[in-house]
Design an enzyme around this catalytic site. Structure first.
Site, PDB file in Angstrom:
ATOM      1  N   CYS A 152       0.836  -1.203   0.000  1.00 32.09           N
ATOM      2  CA  CYS A 152       0.000   0.000   0.000  1.00 32.09           C
ATOM      3  C   CYS A 152       0.874   1.258   0.000  1.00 32.09           C
ATOM      4  CB  CYS A 152      -0.920  -0.020   1.219  1.00 32.09           C
ATOM      5  SG  CYS A 152      -2.208   1.271   1.191  1.00 32.09           S
ATOM      6  N   CYS A 153       1.892   1.290   0.866  1.00 26.53           N
ATOM      7  CA  CYS A 153       2.797   2.438   0.925  1.00 26.53           C
ATOM      8  C   CYS A 153       3.565   2.595  -0.386  1.00 26.53           C
ATOM      9  CB  CYS A 153       3.788   2.283   2.075  1.00 26.53           C
ATOM     10  SG  CYS A 153       3.096   2.597   3.717  1.00 26.53           S
ATOM     11  N   CYS A 235      -1.022   8.383   7.359  1.00 29.54           N
ATOM     12  CA  CYS A 235      -2.405   8.098   6.989  1.00 29.54           C
ATOM     13  C   CYS A 235      -3.222   7.797   8.241  1.00 29.54           C
ATOM     14  CB  CYS A 235      -2.450   6.910   6.041  1.00 29.54           C
ATOM     15  SG  CYS A 235      -1.706   7.224   4.429  1.00 29.54           S
ATOM     16  N   CYS A 238      -3.348   4.199   9.511  1.00 29.41           N
ATOM     17  CA  CYS A 238      -2.143   3.539  10.027  1.00 29.41           C
ATOM     18  C   CYS A 238      -1.425   4.364  11.100  1.00 29.41           C
ATOM     19  CB  CYS A 238      -1.175   3.252   8.883  1.00 29.41           C
ATOM     20  SG  CYS A 238      -1.870   2.239   7.561  1.00 29.41           S
ATOM     21  N   CYS A 261       7.730   3.824   5.796  1.00 28.23           N
ATOM     22  CA  CYS A 261       6.882   3.603   4.631  1.00 28.23           C
ATOM     23  C   CYS A 261       7.693   3.211   3.407  1.00 28.23           C
ATOM     24  CB  CYS A 261       6.046   4.848   4.324  1.00 28.23           C
ATOM     25  SG  CYS A 261       7.030   6.289   3.908  1.00 28.23           S
TER      26      CYS A 261
END
Length: 265
Positions: A152-153, A235, A238, A261
């Site tokens: 995702c990162c 985010c 997270c 990240c």
């Protein structure tokens, strides 16, 4: 005069003047841009500066950045506060300030970004991933940040930033040595081989208290979440509050075997 004390008409007049100043700068930006140098040239510049400026201070480093790189400079800002771009803008007014618009930010972070753009001599550049959140959910399934946070990162931060940085010669980050063990040896200047440009960490020797004191002394915008237990803000999906005694980044990816990240590793 504080923004609160201004009348509506005065506030509007100030906003118009600010927008006109930004437009004037952007219109002349191309004339201020020298051709981008090769990676070999930039690496040599970084390595020479590493030794020459290793024991200097923030302002000296940034004065050198302004002279050496001009508007081939980009500042990365998470909008936890605007101290870093404010310090850089003293040497490079209207410097490009990259904001990673992941689609998962706290509302307070977006509000901070908007306030910074409306009031400071910066050029905000929204760096967006290839896929929207909805498109990512459709292709990879919902809540990817829980199942595979590294992927995702990579898609929402690392890859779009890498692509954006290719037009610059140097990027400036707010990484500090006091943020945790993985950042304890952060240098002022280094060569970023992954992105192919010079990397500057002018606040490396600052503490979190130094940051807040500078913001207070110079009336610089700070994300309201900072005073609500979030010394490091990513985010919303997270990031959690940090407990007393924890390092500033303990609230990032809490409970996962992940501390970065990928932007700085």
């Amino acid at each position: 005069m504080s923004e609160v004390a201004l009348t509506l008409a005065e506030r509007r007049e100030r906003q118009i003047a600010h927008q006109e100043a930004r437009a004037t700068h952007l219109a002349s930006r191309e004339a201020l841009l020298s051709p981008r140098r090769s990676n070999e040239e930039l690496r040599a510049i970084a390595e020479a500066a590493q030794q020459r400026l290793a024991d200097t201070d923030t302002d000296t480093v940034l004065a050198w950045v302004g002279q050496e790189f001009g508007y081939r400079t980009a500042v990365a800002c998470s909008m936890a506060d605007a101290v870093l771009p404010a310090v850089v803008a003293r040497h490079v007014p209207w410097v490009d300030t990259l904001f990673l618009e992941t689609g998962y930010h706290f509302a307070e972070t977006i509000g901070t970004r908007d306030a910074v753009e409306a009031s400071m001599r910066l050029t905000i550049v929204d760096v967006k991933p290839r896929l929207s959140v909805a498109e990512q959910d459709a292709e990879f399934g919902e809540r990817l940040y829980e199942r595979d946070p590294a992927l995702c990162c990579a898609m929402r931060k690392v890859e779009p930033l890498h692509e954006t940085l290719q037009g610059y010669e140097v990027w400036i980050t707010g990484v500090r040595r006091d943020e945790g063990p993985t950042r304890a040896d952060t240098p002022f200047i280094s060569w970023d081989d992954k992105n192919g440009l010079v990397k500057i960490n002018p606040l490396a020797a600052w503490t979190f208290d130094d940051l807040l004191a500078y913001a207070a002394d110079h009336d610089i915008i700070v994300n309201p979440l900072v005073n609500d237990g979030y010394p490091s803000i990513g985010c919303a999906t997270c990031t959690r509050r940090v407990a007393p005694g924890e390092d500033p980044r303990a609230g990032r990816w809490a409970g996962l075997d992940k501390t970065e990240c990928g932007l700085h590793s």
